[in-house]
Design a protein around this motif. Sequence first.
Motif, mmCIF file in Angstrom:
data_model
loop_
_atom_site.group_PDB
_atom_site.id
_atom_site.type_symbol
_atom_site.label_atom_id
_atom_site.label_comp_id
_atom_site.label_asym_id
_atom_site.label_seq_id
_atom_site.Cartn_x
_atom_site.Cartn_y
_atom_site.Cartn_z
ATOM 1 N N PHE A 32 0.790 -1.227 0.000
ATOM 2 C CA PHE A 32 0.000 0.000 0.000
ATOM 3 C C PHE A 32 0.829 1.288 0.000
ATOM 4 N N THR A 33 2.152 1.192 0.106
ATOM 5 C CA THR A 33 2.999 2.383 0.068
ATOM 6 C C THR A 33 4.060 2.292 -1.029
ATOM 7 N N ILE A 37 3.883 4.041 -4.968
ATOM 8 C CA ILE A 37 4.907 5.031 -5.319
ATOM 9 C C ILE A 37 5.617 4.623 -6.605
ATOM 10 N N LEU A 38 5.985 3.352 -6.707
ATOM 11 C CA LEU A 38 6.648 2.869 -7.920
ATOM 12 C C LEU A 38 5.718 2.972 -9.122
ATOM 13 N N TRP A 39 4.432 2.692 -8.917
ATOM 14 C CA TRP A 39 3.448 2.789 -9.999
ATOM 15 C C TRP A 39 3.351 4.229 -10.494
ATOM 16 N N ALA A 40 3.316 5.162 -9.538
ATOM 17 C CA ALA A 40 3.228 6.578 -9.917
ATOM 18 C C ALA A 40 4.484 7.041 -10.635
ATOM 19 N N SER A 282 1.309 14.703 -8.377
ATOM 20 C CA SER A 282 1.590 14.170 -7.040
ATOM 21 C C SER A 282 3.044 14.387 -6.660
ATOM 22 N N LEU A 283 3.948 14.162 -7.610
ATOM 23 C CA LEU A 283 5.370 14.364 -7.332
ATOM 24 C C LEU A 283 5.671 15.839 -7.054
ATOM 25 N N VAL A 284 5.074 16.732 -7.832
ATOM 26 C CA VAL A 284 5.293 18.167 -7.615
ATOM 27 C C VAL A 284 4.756 18.579 -6.242
ATOM 28 N N ALA A 285 3.572 18.075 -5.883
ATOM 29 C CA ALA A 285 2.993 18.394 -4.573
ATOM 30 C C ALA A 285 3.867 17.857 -3.444
#
Length: 309
Positions: A32-33, A37-40, A282-285
């Motif tokens: 779940f973590t 993250i890898l998918w994103a 998401s990465l920018v945020a």
Amino acid sequence: MSKKGKKVWERVYNERTSYLMLLPNIIMFAVFTVYPILWALRYMLFDYRGYGEAKFVGMDNFVRVFTRDPVFWDSVVNTFVYVGGKLILTLPIAFMLAFLLSKSTRINAVSQSIIFTPTIMSSAVMALIFYLLFNTYNGEINRFLMWLGVIDENINWLGVQHAMLTVIILAVWGGVGNYMVYFIAGLTGISTDVYESAKLDGANGAQTLFRITIPLLAPVLKMILMLALVISFMDMQSIMVLTEGGPMGKTNVMFLYIYQLFFPISAGSTVTQEFGYGAAVSLVAACIIGLITGLYLFIGSKLDKVTGE
């Protein structure tokens, strides 16, 4: 196998019970973590909408974030307004409540329980309660204010002008009890001998508060502020239920906008489902939050050196 490798395996074998107890948490963390993250990280370079073939677009998603998406940057501004309003109100109120209720008495224990109750409530339930309370035409807040004679006509609390104020009030109501408990833990950790010495030296209540209590509470306050800062930046559930980011995007915060990119929350939403672009946003945020957190830690370390802590 080398001697070092044998020692490692012997240690793992001897502590196998501990590792087996940690295994469920490790699996949950990985699923779940780590995997999301890898998918994103994979899809942020693609134009992917959850169906069909993912089209590689390179850095175009990031170019779009910085040059062609004013909605995201409006959500960043809204987030800073929300976080600032929440912290400015929540932490002083939580400290005052903790200061008043820190003594171990029955009435204080009951009061602490009542104030802490919203913290354990569902965000969706809290938002629904506030929707009923702040309803424009039959909400209890407008009725109460009219009964007091403060207003002559109903206030549209969920309209363009007051929507952000309403969600900030909701955040304060839902979070003040949690931070009150942290402050109480810090206050109870201060030795009573310090207060007795101050009393013998003739210090009054204000002097004791500002020259003894608050300075000794500084390490706890720094931890509380750090926790409140990170949590506030990620708030979105109650806002999603109460306003869906509206009206006209006035309460649309960063993580709610990201959620909308992955899961449009209403049929009339102007945001389309874009997994690839949502991953890039998401990465920018995350970088924005990391920058703010790093700045806070840097300033905190500098202040510790100046004060000699």
